[in-house]
Every structure is written in structure tokens, then in C-alpha cells.
Design a protein around this motif. Structure first.
Motif, PDB file in Angstrom:
ATOM      1  N   ASP A 216       3.345   4.153  -4.448  1.00 33.77           N
ATOM      2  CA  ASP A 216       3.818   3.596  -3.182  1.00 33.77           C
ATOM      3  C   ASP A 216       4.447   2.230  -3.477  1.00 33.77           C
ATOM      4  OD1 ASP A 216       4.069   2.259  -0.710  1.00 33.77           O
ATOM      5  OD2 ASP A 216       2.437   3.397   0.166  1.00 33.77           O
ATOM      6  N   GLY A 217       5.779   2.176  -3.499  1.00 28.84           N
ATOM      7  CA  GLY A 217       6.475   0.949  -3.853  1.00 28.84           C
ATOM      8  C   GLY A 217       6.175  -0.202  -2.912  1.00 28.84           C
ATOM      9  N   SER A 218       6.131   0.068  -1.623  1.00 24.62           N
ATOM     10  CA  SER A 218       5.856  -0.992  -0.650  1.00 24.62           C
ATOM     11  C   SER A 218       4.462  -1.569  -0.857  1.00 24.62           C
ATOM     12  CB  SER A 218       5.983  -0.448   0.778  1.00 24.62           C
ATOM     13  OG  SER A 218       7.306  -0.023   1.025  1.00 24.62           O
ATOM     14  N   ARG A 219       3.498  -0.710  -1.138  1.00 21.67           N
ATOM     15  CA  ARG A 219       2.123  -1.181  -1.347  1.00 21.67           C
ATOM     16  C   ARG A 219       2.024  -2.027  -2.610  1.00 21.67           C
ATOM     17  NH1 ARG A 219      -1.632   3.630  -1.899  1.00 21.67           N
ATOM     18  NH2 ARG A 219      -0.719   3.669  -3.990  1.00 21.67           N
ATOM     19  N   GLU A 220       2.687  -1.584  -3.683  1.00 24.98           N
ATOM     20  CA  GLU A 220       2.627  -2.331  -4.944  1.00 24.98           C
ATOM     21  C   GLU A 220       3.345  -3.674  -4.807  1.00 24.98           C
ATOM     22  OE1 GLU A 220       0.765  -1.705  -7.381  1.00 24.98           O
ATOM     23  OE2 GLU A 220       0.131   0.269  -6.679  1.00 24.98           O
ATOM     24  N   TRP A 221       4.442  -3.695  -4.054  1.00 27.28           N
ATOM     25  CA  TRP A 221       5.138  -4.958  -3.816  1.00 27.28           C
ATOM     26  C   TRP A 221       4.228  -5.922  -3.061  1.00 27.28           C
ATOM     27  CZ3 TRP A 221       9.445  -7.421  -5.356  1.00 27.28           C
ATOM     28  CH2 TRP A 221       9.850  -8.541  -4.631  1.00 27.28           C
ATOM     29  N   ALA A 222       3.537  -5.409  -2.041  1.00 26.94           N
ATOM     30  CA  ALA A 222       2.624  -6.248  -1.257  1.00 26.94           C
ATOM     31  C   ALA A 222       1.504  -6.804  -2.136  1.00 26.94           C
ATOM     32  CB  ALA A 222       2.046  -5.446  -0.091  1.00 26.94           C
TER      33      ALA A 222
END
Length: 321
Positions: A216-222
Motif C-alpha cells: 500500500d503506497g499511501s500507507r508506506e508514504w504516511a
């Protein structure tokens, strides 16, 4: 135009489906489809159960004349230039959904893997970053990259699967990982953050490189943002800065600086105000001492007092000079 692009991306579409995609009423969607047919676009309606509007020649007809590489380039430019406002994010999503089916997969990967986050400072950079564009192209094509990276341990060669590119203020970052042994998939345990401006050379490789299952790119960015925020210091100072020096100061302090007062668009602030941080008063004063000709600490008094001590120490050291 959006209706036409949606037709190109699927075998057929009903007025109700088009209305839902474009967020308009069903009568408006029906009028748009009828207007396309009357203007000479080769579309026709089929009646009855399972009916809808179709393109003559099938869903692969490319009336825009765009190639797959041109579509990818268009998405790269849009994702780099647009901010994080909800309406702009929604516009990119609609454009991706409307693309012809053969192009949609790569475009979806670019859109999902590009983050425009709230700033750690203001950025005046315009246009498309070539390195970011190359990383996005590799993501679209599911390819690995080889980079020459100038990090804290010096310059080194890395082979990575690019997974997410995103900006915070003036800087772009890459979330990437090496390939897992015996697989085309990235090793999730090896996920690291890299500053794009420290990538000296970049080469897209022919070997395939894909995100690990469930990534999950958004989760890892967060998570990355949370880690960086946790590294920011507890000691803060408010600094009045000469306008021409603001960009340099923000770049020097990076994640440990943010604008408090800045010029509105088309206006000017005589002395912009910036907040900077460090873990200790002494460390923050030592860093700010180098900026004393262009920046004045407004508060707190502890940092001002420490700067005075540093000045007195320097004067004493060079008294006989």
C-alpha cells in the motif's frame, strides 16, 4: 471529450454509467452521448437488456491519436504539477479511468504511486523533474532501476524496484526496495527512502520489478512521513529572514523548517518568518549562527542568549586579530 475517452476504454457504456463517472445527471450524460453521435463520432446505441453505447470498431479505437508512451508522459506531467487538493486528485483519477484499456494499467500505477503531500516548506520549483519522470516511467512499465546514489555513506550503486515517488515541500523522495531473492517482487523488508536530488545517475533496466503483494503506497508514504516528523527536534525558534535568503535557509534545515509568514500570491512580505527546530538549544544556536547576517531570531530568549554567548566567545577568541 471525457465521454469519448470513457467509450474508448470499454466495450460499451450506458448513460447511467457515464453519469456516475462524470458526476452529472443521467439526462445530461444521454445528451452528451447523442451530441457525440451527431458530431460524426462513430458511436451507436444498442437497445434492450444489456444495451448501451458502443464505438464502431470496438474499444481499441484510439480517436485521440495518443500512444502509450504519450499517455504515460501526460500522467507524469499532471501528477508532478498538480497539488494535493481533492478536486485535482479526483481529476487525475477520472482521466485514468477514461483512458483506453491497453494504456490504463500503466497510468493507474503512475497515479497510485505518486504522492503530492502537504509541504515541509514552500516550493517555487516549476515543471517536471526529469529524474522523477524516469522513475515514474519505470513504475508504469514495472521495471527495475539502477541508480548512483550520493547518501550519507558516500556515492554507491543500487539496484531497486521504484515503488512510490512523492514530494514534501521543495524535495522529491523515492520509496524503493531491492528485489527479493528468486523473485521479480521488491523485498518489503528492504524498503528505504531516498532523496531524488541525491540520485546522480539513473538507468531503467529491462528486468521486471513489481511491488510486493499487498503493498500500500499511501500507507508506506504516511509511515515515512511519521518517521521523519519524529526526527524533528523539540527546540523551536522563530526567525525573521531576508526574503532572498528564505529558500536557502529552508533547503538547509529541510524537514526541520517551515514557513510561518510568507507572501500571498502576487504580494510581498518584507521579512518572511520561518520556524526552525533542533534537539538542543546549543545545536540550534550553532546552526543559526551561520545565518546571522540574513536571519534574526525573534524567540525564544534561550536561543537568543545562546547566540550571544557564541558571539562573545568568537570575539574573545579573535580579540588580537
Amino acid at each position: 471529450m471525457q465521454a469519448l475517452l470513457l467509450l474508448q476504454g470499454r466495450p460499451q457504456i450506458t448513460a447511467a454509467e457515464l453519469a456516475a463517472e462524470l458526476e452529472v445527471s443521467v439526462p445530461t450524460a444521454r445528451r452528451d452521448l447523442e451530441a457525440l453521435a451527431m458530431s460524426g463520432v462513430p458511436i451507436y446505441p444498442t437497445r434492450g437488456r444489456g444495451g448501451g453505447w458502443r464505438l464502431i470498431g470496438g474499444a481499441r479505437t484510439d480517436l485521440t491519436g495518443l500512444t502509450q508512451s504519450e499517455v504515460t508522459s501526460l500522467l507524469i506531467g499532471l501528477t508532478q504539477s498538480l497539488g494535493a487538493e481533492p478536486e485535482r486528485v479526483a481529476a487525475v483519477r477520472k482521466l485514468v479511468r477514461a483512458m483506453p484499456a491497453p494504456f490504463r494499467e500503466g497510468a493507474q500505477r503512475v497515479a497510485a504511486a505518486t504522492v503530492r503531500d502537504v509541504p515541509w516548506g514552500e516550493s517555487d520549483q516549476e515543471g517536471v523533474s526529469q529524474t522523477v519522470a524516469e522513475l515514474q516511467s519505470a513504475i508504469a512499465d514495472e521495471r527495475r532501476v539502477r541508480v548512483s546514489y550520493d547518501g550519507s555513506r558516500g556515492e554507491r550503486q543500487l539496484e531497486l524496484v521504484p515503488l512510490v515517488v512523492g514530494s514534501r515541500g521543495p524535495r522529491w523522495y523515492l520509496l524503493g526496495a531491492p528485489v527479493a531473492i528468486g523473485s521479480d517482487s521488491a523485498d518489503a523488508d528492504g524498503l528505504r527512502t531516498y532523496r531524488v536530488d541525491r540520485i546522480r545517475e539513473l538507468e531503467a533496466l529491462p528486468q521486471r520489478g513489481v511491488a510486493p503483494e499487498g503493498f500500500d503506497g499511501s500507507r508506506e508514504w504516511a509511515r515515512m512521513v511519521e518517521r521523519v516528523e519524529g526526527m524533528r527536534g523539540d527546540v523551536r525558534a522563530t526567525v525573521r529572514v531576508q526574503p532572498w535568503a528564505v529558500r536557502a535557509l529552508l533547503d538547509r534545515f529541510g524537514a526541520q523548517a517551515r514557513m510561518i509568514e510568507a507572501a500571498e500570491e502576487g504580494a510581498q512580505v518584507e521579512h518572511p518568518v520561518v520556524e526552525v527546530r533542533a534537539h538542543r538549544v546549543e545545536a540550534l544556536a550553532e546552526q543559526l549562527a551561520a545565518w546571522s547576517s540574513v536571519a534574526e531570531v525573534i524567540e525564544p530568549i534561550q536561543v537568543r542568549a545562546q547566540l550571544r554567548k557564541l558571539g562573545e566567545r568568537i570575539v574573545e577568541q579573535y580579540r588580537d586579530a
